[in-house]
Design a protein around this motif. Structure first.
Motif, mmCIF file in Angstrom:
data_model
loop_
_atom_site.group_PDB
_atom_site.id
_atom_site.type_symbol
_atom_site.label_atom_id
_atom_site.label_comp_id
_atom_site.label_asym_id
_atom_site.label_seq_id
_atom_site.Cartn_x
_atom_site.Cartn_y
_atom_site.Cartn_z
ATOM 1 N N SER A 168 -54.926 4.707 29.851
ATOM 2 C CA SER A 168 -55.308 3.791 30.883
ATOM 3 C C SER A 168 -54.595 3.867 32.218
ATOM 4 O O SER A 168 -53.536 4.540 32.111
ATOM 5 C CB SER A 168 -55.367 2.351 30.478
ATOM 6 N N ASP A 177 -61.833 5.394 39.438
ATOM 7 C CA ASP A 177 -62.464 4.854 38.074
ATOM 8 C C ASP A 177 -62.130 5.370 37.027
ATOM 9 O O ASP A 177 -61.770 4.921 35.743
ATOM 10 C CB ASP A 177 -63.943 4.998 38.153
ATOM 11 N N ALA A 178 -62.097 6.882 36.995
ATOM 12 C CA ALA A 178 -61.401 7.512 35.747
ATOM 13 C C ALA A 178 -61.185 9.185 36.292
ATOM 14 O O ALA A 178 -61.639 9.287 37.439
ATOM 15 C CB ALA A 178 -62.763 7.784 34.736
ATOM 16 N N SER A 180 -59.951 13.278 34.652
ATOM 17 C CA SER A 180 -59.421 14.128 33.416
ATOM 18 C C SER A 180 -58.708 15.192 33.997
ATOM 19 O O SER A 180 -59.067 15.661 34.921
ATOM 20 C CB SER A 180 -60.684 14.509 32.494
ATOM 21 N N LEU A 191 -58.538 6.206 32.044
ATOM 22 C CA LEU A 191 -59.691 5.293 32.369
ATOM 23 C C LEU A 191 -58.856 4.024 33.024
ATOM 24 O O LEU A 191 -57.879 3.374 32.695
ATOM 25 C CB LEU A 191 -60.129 5.012 31.065
ATOM 26 N N SER A 200 -66.710 1.625 31.214
ATOM 27 C CA SER A 200 -65.697 2.498 30.646
ATOM 28 C C SER A 200 -65.994 3.621 29.739
ATOM 29 O O SER A 200 -65.542 4.752 30.032
ATOM 30 C CB SER A 200 -64.382 1.537 30.364
ATOM 31 N N ASP A 203 -67.828 6.156 31.568
ATOM 32 C CA ASP A 203 -66.832 7.142 32.309
ATOM 33 C C ASP A 203 -66.137 8.177 31.357
ATOM 34 O O ASP A 203 -65.735 9.140 31.750
ATOM 35 C CB ASP A 203 -65.958 6.204 33.139
ATOM 36 N N LEU A 204 -65.830 7.613 30.332
ATOM 37 C CA LEU A 204 -65.253 8.479 29.323
ATOM 38 C C LEU A 204 -65.924 9.689 28.927
ATOM 39 O O LEU A 204 -65.669 10.718 28.963
ATOM 40 C CB LEU A 204 -64.733 7.677 28.100
ATOM 41 N N GLU A 207 -66.267 12.090 31.735
ATOM 42 C CA GLU A 207 -65.083 13.002 31.768
ATOM 43 C C GLU A 207 -65.070 13.994 30.939
ATOM 44 O O GLU A 207 -64.724 15.137 30.927
ATOM 45 C CB GLU A 207 -63.829 12.284 31.775
#
Length: 381
Positions: A168, A177-178, A180, A191, A200, A203-204, A207
């Motif tokens: 995080s 926001d995020a 990678s 994240l 969220s 968002d993962l 990525e």
């Protein structure tokens, strides 16, 4: 002849200058702000960050920057740059927030490398899908990961099980926001926990799309080429939507022209935001243009434009749920972490989705019921 130079003696013990810069950027403050807190000039602080600070200032710097004194004794290492990662909402973040996010990546990598010396972590299993369109790429990743068409489970734990290291973002960098990045053959995703659990999770998935579809994006072009950046962000969004809401499954689950109650049922089933579900239903042909707009208006009136009323519980990490209780059982407490990584309890908490805290007596963590799947390296304390 006696020298009159004011430069620090090479024999004088000094703190690592790159670690001072890293800690300052992680804290999200400028050189001017830090100089004011330390009661010194900005020019003098610049010398600290280029030549090193006297060891006598170690405690002052640690207090001002929210790290342990040992943080400044760690060796110099290559820093991440914005061109080495994919960032969501980077352009709306301030310079300080961007630096804080990148510094968090550097520290997060150090944390995971420390854990990897003590535990056998899952090996990375991400296919190279650079030549595929988002729909096909999402289906390919589901196949590689052994998922059918059913809704995805806890996505953090699924990614971790296939070697992706998920952390995080500390509060002062959460405008990003995020993001990678890949480092030394490992994939990392960071994240924000400021967004809803559903967003969220999206968002993962976004990525993950970058990590499998954009492996050949030329370094340095992401931030400088606006058209390229727009294209790859759209592709990652399309990948995330398809990964979380597979076309064939959604067509079987949804009626034609579904209204808000059905959309809310579907969004709970697939564990996505109401707006993401509505957009996906439109994309796969279940909602006409008119119905899509009407549903968006109604959902916004119900509060779903910027939040998820009555939303899902946040996905949490299995890795963090296992490794820190194991360390505590081995008698490896807060002192070892302070000495090895220079991280305070607050920083560790901020990097681990709030799952981990450090008490005076050792390591604690929030309760996460998960089946252990990691193996301890014997003698790796």
């Amino acid at each position: 002849m006696t020298s009159t130079s004011t430069s620090p003696s090479h024999a004088e013990a000094r703190l690592n200058p790159t670690r001072i810069t890293l800690a300052r950027e992680l804290r999200g403050i400028s050189k001017t702000e830090l100089a004011r807190v330390l009661g010194m000039t900005t020019r003098a602080l610049q010398d600290y960050e280029s030549l090193g600070a006297p060891k006598s200032r170690q405690g002052d710097l640690a207090d001002a920057l929210g790290v342990e004194p040992s943080f400044f004794a760690l060796p110099e290492r290559e820093r991440m740059s914005p061109d080495q990662g994919f960032f969501r909402a980077l352009r709306r973040a301030t310079a300080g927030q961007r630096h804080a996010a990148i510094a968090a990546a550097d520290v997060g990598v150090e944390l995971y490398e420390w854990l990897a010396e003590r535990f056998v972590l899952p090996k990375l299993a991400l296919p190279d899908l650079d030549d595929q369109e988002p729909e096909a790429a999402s289906a390919a990743l589901r196949s590689v990961w052994g998922r059918g068409q059913e809704p995805m489970p806890n996505l953090i734990q699924l990614a971790e099980a296939h070697g992706v290291r998920v952390l995080s973002i500390p509060p002062n960098a959460r405008t990003v926001d995020a993001f990678s990045t890949s480092r030394d053959g490992q994939a990392y995703v960071f994240l924000s926990t400021e967004k809803s659990a559903e967003r969220s999770r999206f968002d993962l998935a976004h990525e993950l799309g970058h990590l499998v579809m954009h492996t050949r994006v030329p370094p340095g072009h992401i931030q400088s080429d606006a058209e390229l950046r727009r294209q790859i962000e759209q592709e990652a969004d399309a990948f995330a939507s398809a990964l979380l809401m597979p076309r064939s499954a959604l067509l079987a689950d949804a009626s034609r022209e579904p209204a808000v109650p059905e959309i809310l049922r579907l969004k709970s089933r697939y564990r996505v935001s109401a707006m993401a579900m509505t957009r996906r239903l439109h994309d796969v042909g279940r909602l006409s243009d008119w119905s899509y707009r009407q549903n968006c208006v109604q959902l916004a009136q119900l509060g779903y434009r910027s939040s998820e009323p009555g939303g899902m519980r946040r996905d949490l990490s299995r890795v963090f749920a296992i490794v820190f209780p194991t360390l505590r059982a081995q008698g490896i407490g807060s002192g070892s972490l302070r000495d090895s990584l220079g991280l305070t309890a607050e920083l560790l908490h901020d990097l681990t989705f709030g799952q981990v805290t450090i008490s005076v007596n050792g390591l604690d963590q929030t309760t996460v019921h998960a089946r252990p799947s990691l193996r301890v390296i014997q003698g790796g304390a």
